[in-house]
Design a protein around this motif. Structure first.
Motif, mmCIF file in Angstrom:
data_model
loop_
_atom_site.group_PDB
_atom_site.id
_atom_site.type_symbol
_atom_site.label_atom_id
_atom_site.label_comp_id
_atom_site.label_asym_id
_atom_site.label_seq_id
_atom_site.Cartn_x
_atom_site.Cartn_y
_atom_site.Cartn_z
ATOM 1 N N ASN A 104 71.029 -19.628 79.903
ATOM 2 C CA ASN A 104 69.954 -19.057 79.460
ATOM 3 C C ASN A 104 69.132 -20.381 78.957
ATOM 4 N N LYS A 139 69.986 -9.669 78.810
ATOM 5 C CA LYS A 139 69.848 -9.214 77.053
ATOM 6 C C LYS A 139 68.290 -9.484 76.601
ATOM 7 N N ARG A 174 81.425 -17.361 80.154
ATOM 8 C CA ARG A 174 80.008 -16.840 79.355
ATOM 9 C C ARG A 174 79.309 -18.345 79.531
ATOM 10 N N ASN A 186 81.137 -18.968 71.020
ATOM 11 C CA ASN A 186 82.055 -19.452 72.109
ATOM 12 C C ASN A 186 82.675 -20.326 71.759
ATOM 13 N N GLN A 222 70.109 -18.278 71.353
ATOM 14 C CA GLN A 222 71.323 -19.592 72.448
ATOM 15 C C GLN A 222 72.562 -19.580 71.930
ATOM 16 N N ARG A 265 70.337 -13.891 79.359
ATOM 17 C CA ARG A 265 71.745 -13.212 80.005
ATOM 18 C C ARG A 265 72.960 -13.433 79.157
ATOM 19 N N ASP A 266 73.782 -12.152 79.122
ATOM 20 C CA ASP A 266 75.266 -12.705 78.656
ATOM 21 C C ASP A 266 75.926 -12.127 79.399
ATOM 22 N N GLN A 310 81.760 -7.660 77.165
ATOM 23 C CA GLN A 310 82.993 -8.054 76.551
ATOM 24 C C GLN A 310 83.406 -7.942 77.820
ATOM 25 N N LEU A 357 74.929 -18.562 79.071
ATOM 26 C CA LEU A 357 74.699 -19.617 78.243
ATOM 27 C C LEU A 357 74.405 -20.986 78.211
ATOM 28 N N LYS A 405 75.962 -18.377 70.304
ATOM 29 C CA LYS A 405 76.391 -18.387 70.699
ATOM 30 C C LYS A 405 77.185 -18.977 71.396
#
Length: 142
Positions: free
Chosen positions: A29, A93, A22, A117, A110, A41-42, A45, A26, A113
């Motif tokens: 991105n 996303k 992930r 993370n 971002q 994008r992501d 889960q 990120l 996130k």
């Protein structure tokens, strides 16, 4: 059985691998924040329930006396390979904030996130260390 073969350690390993993947998504991105037409994008889960189901055989409640209520567990552990990870697929996303060039990367989102993370990764590594410590204590090797 080695310590690394315990289901909890396998789940932590999968979670750390997912968090690493992930982080890469990120970072892509952020790197493409000015690329026209780029969609943020992501990763999907991880499914913790599926990981628990794969970790071992399903336990079934057994009525040992006539007054007991039996509640067998059905459908657990079927159809998945033990080493198969769930989640981790890259998903686009699209965001409600899209620039005139068609780019949907919002740097603030971002960065949030990325920070989350990083905190999740630190949590898993802390849990891993504490779990090893508990096993050492149980074995008398503190």
């Amino acid at each position: 059985m080695a310590i690394g073969d315990l289901p909890i350690f396998e789940m932590m390993k999968q979670r750390m691998q997912w968090l690493t993947a992930r982080q890469q998504v990120l970072a892509q991105n952020v790197a493409n924040a000015d690329t026209p037409g780029y969609t943020a994008r992501d990763l999907k889960q991880l499914d913790f329930g599926a990981m628990v189901e794969r970790s071992g055989p399903a336990l079934r409640a057994v009525a040992t006396q006539a007054g007991h209520i039996g509640s067998p567990v059905t459908g657990r552990g079927q159809g998945m390979h033990p080493g198969q990870a769930t989640g981790g697929e890259v998903i686009k996303k699209p965001d409600f904030e899209t620039s005139p060039t068609g780019n949907s990367v919002v740097l603030e989102d971002q960065m949030i996130k990325v920070a989350q993370n990083q905190m999740d990764y630190q949590t898993v590594t802390g849990l891993y260390s504490k779990s090893l410590g508990l096993i050492k204590i149980a074995l008398g090797r503190s």
